[in-house]
Design an enzyme around this catalytic site. Structure first.
Site, mmCIF file in Angstrom:
data_model
loop_
_atom_site.group_PDB
_atom_site.id
_atom_site.type_symbol
_atom_site.label_atom_id
_atom_site.label_comp_id
_atom_site.label_asym_id
_atom_site.label_seq_id
_atom_site.Cartn_x
_atom_site.Cartn_y
_atom_site.Cartn_z
ATOM 1 N N HIS A 1 36.622 42.431 49.881
ATOM 2 C CA HIS A 1 35.204 42.813 49.817
ATOM 3 C C HIS A 1 34.288 41.594 49.961
ATOM 4 O O HIS A 1 34.733 40.436 49.831
ATOM 5 C CB HIS A 1 34.917 43.512 48.478
ATOM 6 C CG HIS A 1 35.232 42.648 47.284
ATOM 7 N ND1 HIS A 1 34.414 41.650 46.841
ATOM 8 C CD2 HIS A 1 36.312 42.636 46.461
ATOM 9 C CE1 HIS A 1 34.939 41.057 45.796
ATOM 10 N NE2 HIS A 1 36.109 41.639 45.530
ATOM 11 N N GLU B 1 41.565 46.114 41.602
ATOM 12 C CA GLU B 1 41.915 44.762 41.172
ATOM 13 C C GLU B 1 42.688 44.812 39.855
ATOM 14 O O GLU B 1 42.788 45.850 39.196
ATOM 15 C CB GLU B 1 40.626 43.927 41.034
ATOM 16 C CG GLU B 1 40.813 42.461 40.666
ATOM 17 C CD GLU B 1 41.662 41.670 41.654
ATOM 18 O OE1 GLU B 1 42.876 41.957 41.720
ATOM 19 O OE2 GLU B 1 41.136 40.750 42.304
#
Length: 205
Positions: free
Chosen positions: A8, A82
């Site tokens: 990202h 994550e």
């Protein structure tokens, strides 16, 4: 089959000096710009057939920008999130170092952080989602995966069939791109952490 793995763009947590992990911060204005440049670059050079993304805001927004540019399907895959850093999520780094210092010699890989997961569990999750993608999306020529630095490092370890250890890491910059290929019984690394699409931002600065 090719795997186009993308981190990202810059998130607000990057500017706040906090532990991010599962803390759900959005992209910054720069992060949005990085994602747009990445999407244009991929549209021109490495168009995927489908995009898989972590549900966390910073990854999902990056993936959405890519989808808008490419026009292919987008699927949210929870296991691409994550590392679950439990009590540290969103906590200032200097505050965390005082409240929750690491044990002497570091935390053993099998012991989870409070309210989170262990490094061993994280690696197992990465291996699991990697093999799930290979099995469920094998009929696609190129699959884009939008995720996070820690997860991407572990997916690369799974691709390389590395044993569980903490000796090696594969860092990825904002909107860094990795291209992997599986051809018959051969696993090929085409490139790692490509960021040439960000040159325009660097030139402006």
């Amino acid at each position: 089959m090719e795997l186009l793995i993308i981190r990202h763009g810059e998130s607000e947590a990057d500017l706040l000096e906090v532990h991010e992990g599962r803390a759900d911060f959005p992209l910054t204005k720069l992060g949005e710009q990085q994602a747009s440049l990445m999407a244009t670059y991929i549209e021109q050079h490495y168009r995927p057939n489908i995009i898989l993304t972590s549900p966390l805001k910073r990854a999902r927004r990056t993936a959405t920008i890519l989808q808008e540019s490419i026009g292919c399907g987008l699927i949210v895959e929870n296991d691409l999130m994550e590392f679950n850093n439990g009590i540290l999520a969103g906590l200032l780094r200097n505050e965390a170092a005082i409240k929750y210092p690491l044990p002497q010699g570091g935390r053993p890989i099998h012991i989870p952080i409070q309210d989170g997961e262990s490094e061993l569990e994280f690696r197992f999750r990465a291996d699991s989602v990697f093999h799930k993608i290979l099995f469920e999306y094998q009929h696609y020529d190129r699959v884009a995966i939008v995720s996070h630095g820690g997860m991407i490092s572990n997916i690369l370890k799974a691709f390389l069939k590395q044993p569980m250890n903490q000796e090696f890491a594969f860092p990825t910059g904002d909107t860094g791109i990795h291209l992997l290929e599986i051809k018959a019984n051969t696993r090929i690394i085409r490139f790692l952490n490509k960021q040439e699409h960000l040159q325009l931002i660097e030139d402006e600065n």
